[in-house]
Design a protein around this motif. Structure first.
Motif, mmCIF file in Angstrom:
data_model
loop_
_atom_site.group_PDB
_atom_site.id
_atom_site.type_symbol
_atom_site.label_atom_id
_atom_site.label_comp_id
_atom_site.label_asym_id
_atom_site.label_seq_id
_atom_site.Cartn_x
_atom_site.Cartn_y
_atom_site.Cartn_z
ATOM 1 N N SER A 1 43.107 45.743 25.654
ATOM 2 C CA SER A 1 41.885 45.064 26.095
ATOM 3 C C SER A 1 40.714 45.377 25.164
ATOM 4 O O SER A 1 39.832 44.548 24.970
ATOM 5 N N HIS B 1 38.984 48.983 34.282
ATOM 6 C CA HIS B 1 39.700 47.808 34.755
ATOM 7 C C HIS B 1 40.076 47.843 36.232
ATOM 8 O O HIS B 1 40.377 46.805 36.807
ATOM 9 N N GLN C 1 40.603 42.398 33.788
ATOM 10 C CA GLN C 1 41.093 42.108 32.442
ATOM 11 C C GLN C 1 40.077 41.243 31.703
ATOM 12 O O GLN C 1 39.207 40.629 32.314
ATOM 13 N N ASN D 1 37.923 40.089 37.564
ATOM 14 C CA ASN D 1 38.289 41.217 38.403
ATOM 15 C C ASN D 1 38.502 40.736 39.840
ATOM 16 O O ASN D 1 37.627 40.885 40.680
#
Length: 152
Positions: free
Chosen positions: A10, A85, A90, A139
């Protein structure tokens, strides 16, 4: 919950925009018909959307970092935009299907449809950079966190 390889991957999402200026900051609700208001459960230690926009908009991404499952962007104005996260957070880049670390049963057509919807559902923060690149933090379960820190 994202594993360490996912957290590292990420961070790489931002590699193409290192050195680029953040042109605009959005929170999803003005870009879609569904409401994703400034989510104070996810966006922590910032009192208002105006405060976050003022701190981030116009700054350049100097570098990206990761420690454990925390990733952060070092900005040219001395601020740090940090992300955790949680279970389902993501990053998604406009025009690209979301990256999946594990094998998923979704069909290719589903990924093509996801590339067209922008910003994605459950967007908490969307950054647009010089050159038109847009990256959203999504999210769905709201366990992830976005925090703003200063080098002061």
């Amino acid at each position: 919950m994202p594993e360490l390889p996912e957290a590292e991957a990420s961070r790489w999402v931002f590699d193409p925009v290192i050195g680029k200026r953040i042109k605009s900051v959005n929170f999803g609700e003005v870009l879609q018909s569904y409401s994703t208001d400034f989510d104070t459960k996810v966006i922590c230690n910032v009192n208002s959307r105006q405060e976050l926009v003022k701190a981030v908009q116009g700054a350049r991404i100097e570098s990206t970092h990761r420690h454990g499952k925390h990733a952060w962007l070092q900005l040219s104005n001395g601020k740090f935009l940090a992300f955790h996260h949680g279970m389902t957070g993501q990053f998604v880049t406009k025009g690209y299907a979301p990256v999946h670390y594990r094998s998923v049963s979704a069909k290719l057509e589903d990924d093509e449809a996801k590339k067209q919807l922008w910003p994605p559902k459950f967007t908490k923060l969307c950054l647009e950079f010089e050159g038109g690149v847009q990256i959203s933090f999504i999210n769905p379960r709201r366990f992830g966190k976005i925090r703003l820190f200063s080098s002061d």
